[in-house]
Design a protein around this motif. Structure first.
Motif, mmCIF file in Angstrom:
data_model
loop_
_atom_site.group_PDB
_atom_site.id
_atom_site.type_symbol
_atom_site.label_atom_id
_atom_site.label_comp_id
_atom_site.label_asym_id
_atom_site.label_seq_id
_atom_site.Cartn_x
_atom_site.Cartn_y
_atom_site.Cartn_z
ATOM 1 N N THR A 1 -14.873 12.172 2.770
ATOM 2 C CA THR A 1 -14.933 10.784 2.325
ATOM 3 C C THR A 1 -13.535 10.192 2.207
ATOM 4 O OG1 THR A 1 -16.989 11.200 1.103
ATOM 5 C CG2 THR A 1 -15.750 9.232 0.508
ATOM 6 N N VAL A 2 -13.422 8.952 2.637
ATOM 7 C CA VAL A 2 -12.191 8.187 2.466
ATOM 8 C C VAL A 2 -12.508 7.007 1.555
ATOM 9 C CG1 VAL A 2 -12.546 6.798 4.551
ATOM 10 C CG2 VAL A 2 -10.247 7.084 3.641
ATOM 11 N N TYR A 3 -11.536 6.635 0.738
ATOM 12 C CA TYR A 3 -11.725 5.572 -0.249
ATOM 13 C C TYR A 3 -10.696 4.468 -0.038
ATOM 14 C CZ TYR A 3 -14.156 9.420 -2.575
ATOM 15 O OH TYR A 3 -14.978 10.477 -2.858
ATOM 16 N N LEU A 4 -11.065 3.274 -0.479
ATOM 17 C CA LEU A 4 -10.115 2.173 -0.540
ATOM 18 C C LEU A 4 -10.272 1.525 -1.905
ATOM 19 C CD1 LEU A 4 -7.955 0.624 1.101
ATOM 20 C CD2 LEU A 4 -9.736 -1.064 1.608
ATOM 21 N N GLN A 5 -9.315 1.781 -2.784
ATOM 22 C CA GLN A 5 -9.300 1.148 -4.092
ATOM 23 C C GLN A 5 -8.630 -0.196 -3.955
ATOM 24 O OE1 GLN A 5 -10.538 2.220 -7.178
ATOM 25 N NE2 GLN A 5 -9.997 0.160 -7.825
ATOM 26 N N MET A 6 -9.341 -1.249 -4.318
ATOM 27 C CA MET A 6 -8.832 -2.606 -4.152
ATOM 28 C C MET A 6 -8.712 -3.254 -5.529
ATOM 29 S SD MET A 6 -10.995 -3.811 -0.785
ATOM 30 C CE MET A 6 -12.541 -3.911 -1.675
ATOM 31 N N ASN A 7 -7.494 -3.569 -5.905
ATOM 32 C CA ASN A 7 -7.221 -4.215 -7.195
ATOM 33 C C ASN A 7 -6.652 -5.611 -6.967
ATOM 34 O OD1 ASN A 7 -7.944 -1.782 -8.498
ATOM 35 N ND2 ASN A 7 -5.831 -1.029 -8.404
ATOM 36 N N SER A 8 -6.653 -6.415 -8.018
ATOM 37 C CA SER A 8 -6.101 -7.770 -7.952
ATOM 38 C C SER A 8 -6.639 -8.526 -6.741
ATOM 39 C CB SER A 8 -4.566 -7.718 -7.899
ATOM 40 O OG SER A 8 -4.055 -7.033 -9.024
ATOM 41 N N LEU A 9 -7.934 -8.473 -6.563
ATOM 42 C CA LEU A 9 -8.559 -9.081 -5.388
ATOM 43 C C LEU A 9 -8.403 -10.589 -5.387
ATOM 44 C CD1 LEU A 9 -11.643 -6.771 -5.177
ATOM 45 C CD2 LEU A 9 -10.068 -7.218 -3.291
ATOM 46 N N LYS A 10 -8.257 -11.125 -4.181
ATOM 47 C CA LYS A 10 -8.066 -12.555 -3.978
ATOM 48 C C LYS A 10 -9.185 -13.091 -3.090
ATOM 49 C CE LYS A 10 -3.043 -11.846 -3.937
ATOM 50 N NZ LYS A 10 -1.795 -12.041 -3.164
ATOM 51 N N PRO A 11 -9.463 -14.383 -3.163
ATOM 52 C CA PRO A 11 -10.501 -14.943 -2.286
ATOM 53 C C PRO A 11 -10.250 -14.646 -0.809
ATOM 54 C CG PRO A 11 -9.961 -16.512 -4.007
ATOM 55 C CD PRO A 11 -8.976 -15.377 -4.141
ATOM 56 N N GLU A 12 -8.997 -14.587 -0.411
ATOM 57 C CA GLU A 12 -8.687 -14.311 0.996
ATOM 58 C C GLU A 12 -8.962 -12.871 1.402
ATOM 59 O OE1 GLU A 12 -6.680 -15.732 -1.308
ATOM 60 O OE2 GLU A 12 -4.577 -15.121 -1.017
ATOM 61 N N ASP A 13 -9.321 -12.023 0.461
ATOM 62 C CA ASP A 13 -9.738 -10.662 0.787
ATOM 63 C C ASP A 13 -11.215 -10.604 1.182
ATOM 64 O OD1 ASP A 13 -7.717 -9.540 -1.948
ATOM 65 O OD2 ASP A 13 -7.225 -9.415 0.180
ATOM 66 N N THR A 14 -11.906 -11.715 1.057
ATOM 67 C CA THR A 14 -13.320 -11.771 1.416
ATOM 68 C C THR A 14 -13.509 -11.470 2.898
ATOM 69 O OG1 THR A 14 -13.884 -13.348 -0.327
ATOM 70 C CG2 THR A 14 -15.337 -13.275 1.589
ATOM 71 N N ALA A 15 -14.339 -10.474 3.193
ATOM 72 C CA ALA A 15 -14.573 -10.053 4.572
ATOM 73 C C ALA A 15 -15.600 -8.930 4.584
ATOM 74 C CB ALA A 15 -13.272 -9.548 5.204
ATOM 75 N N VAL A 16 -16.031 -8.579 5.772
ATOM 76 C CA VAL A 16 -16.756 -7.331 5.959
ATOM 77 C C VAL A 16 -15.713 -6.250 6.216
ATOM 78 C CG1 VAL A 16 -18.442 -6.059 7.317
ATOM 79 C CG2 VAL A 16 -18.778 -8.511 6.876
ATOM 80 N N TYR A 17 -15.787 -5.183 5.455
ATOM 81 C CA TYR A 17 -14.831 -4.082 5.571
ATOM 82 C C TYR A 17 -15.473 -2.923 6.333
ATOM 83 C CZ TYR A 17 -11.513 -6.324 2.465
ATOM 84 O OH TYR A 17 -10.588 -7.190 1.932
ATOM 85 N N TYR A 18 -14.728 -2.457 7.338
ATOM 86 C CA TYR A 18 -15.212 -1.394 8.213
ATOM 87 C C TYR A 18 -14.328 -0.158 8.098
ATOM 88 C CZ TYR A 18 -17.799 -5.120 10.587
ATOM 89 O OH TYR A 18 -18.634 -6.173 10.886
ATOM 90 N N CYS A 19 -14.967 0.983 8.172
ATOM 91 C CA CYS A 19 -14.281 2.269 8.198
ATOM 92 C C CYS A 19 -14.167 2.720 9.657
ATOM 93 C CB CYS A 19 -15.113 3.263 7.394
ATOM 94 S SG CYS A 19 -14.539 4.950 7.408
ATOM 95 N N LYS A 20 -13.057 3.323 10.000
ATOM 96 C CA LYS A 20 -12.828 3.804 11.362
ATOM 97 C C LYS A 20 -12.268 5.215 11.313
ATOM 98 C CE LYS A 20 -10.045 2.679 15.469
ATOM 99 N NZ LYS A 20 -9.015 1.734 15.999
ATOM 100 N N MET A 21 -12.831 6.087 12.142
ATOM 101 C CA MET A 21 -12.312 7.440 12.296
ATOM 102 C C MET A 21 -11.651 7.551 13.665
ATOM 103 S SD MET A 21 -14.281 11.124 12.480
ATOM 104 C CE MET A 21 -14.460 11.412 10.730
ATOM 105 N N MET A 22 -10.467 8.125 13.689
ATOM 106 C CA MET A 22 -9.719 8.299 14.934
ATOM 107 C C MET A 22 -9.419 9.790 15.090
ATOM 108 S SD MET A 22 -7.319 5.070 14.007
ATOM 109 C CE MET A 22 -7.703 5.299 12.258
ATOM 110 N N VAL A 23 -10.053 10.414 16.083
ATOM 111 C CA VAL A 23 -9.877 11.857 16.288
ATOM 112 C C VAL A 23 -10.122 12.196 17.738
ATOM 113 C CG1 VAL A 23 -12.282 12.347 15.649
ATOM 114 C CG2 VAL A 23 -10.549 14.141 15.425
ATOM 115 N N ALA A 24 -9.267 13.056 18.292
ATOM 116 C CA ALA A 24 -9.422 13.556 19.668
ATOM 117 C C ALA A 24 -9.613 12.413 20.670
ATOM 118 C CB ALA A 24 -10.602 14.528 19.740
#
Length: 115
Positions: free
Chosen positions: A77-100
């Motif tokens: 599992t990978v995490y993204l802790q997001m603090n002090s969020l702003k309206p401009e952070d509004t989006a769909v957030y995607y996870c990406k794995m890069m291997v081989a």
């Protein structure tokens, strides 16, 4: 076959916090670079953060100091802790794995920052 499942999105007020999670299937997680990207309405998908298999990290300048990426190889599992969020952070957030030389994407999780 790799499968990525994001969770943790939601509606939060400006200044609030959220923690996104991305759970990965497969046996290559520990050596993969894992990234977070986001796409706001009407905009192109953009890089947010990355963590390599060795733990090196990188951030979009506008989130540096507010967001923290981390990984737990025992939980795939990978995490993204997001603090002090702003309206401009509004989006769909995607996870990406890069291997081989392959890239894998999750289905995304919506983050909305609004009063």
């Amino acid at each position: 076959q790799v499968r990525l499942v994001e969770s943790g999105g939601g509606l939060v007020q400006p200044g609030g916090s959220l923690r996104l999670s991305c759970a990965a299937s497969g046996s290559t997680f520990s050596i993969a670079a894992m990234g977070w990207y986001r796409q706001a309405p009407g905009k192109q998908r953009e890089f947010v953060s990355v963590i390599t298999g060795s733990g090196s990290t990188g951030y979009l300048p506008s989130v540096k100091g507010r967001f923290t990426i981390s990984r737990d190889n025992a939980k795939n599992t990978v995490y993204l802790q997001m603090n002090s969020l702003k309206p401009e952070d509004t989006a769909v957030y995607y996870c990406k794995m890069m291997v081989a030389s392959n890239d894998y994407w999750g289905q995304g999780t919506q983050v909305t920052v609004s009063p």
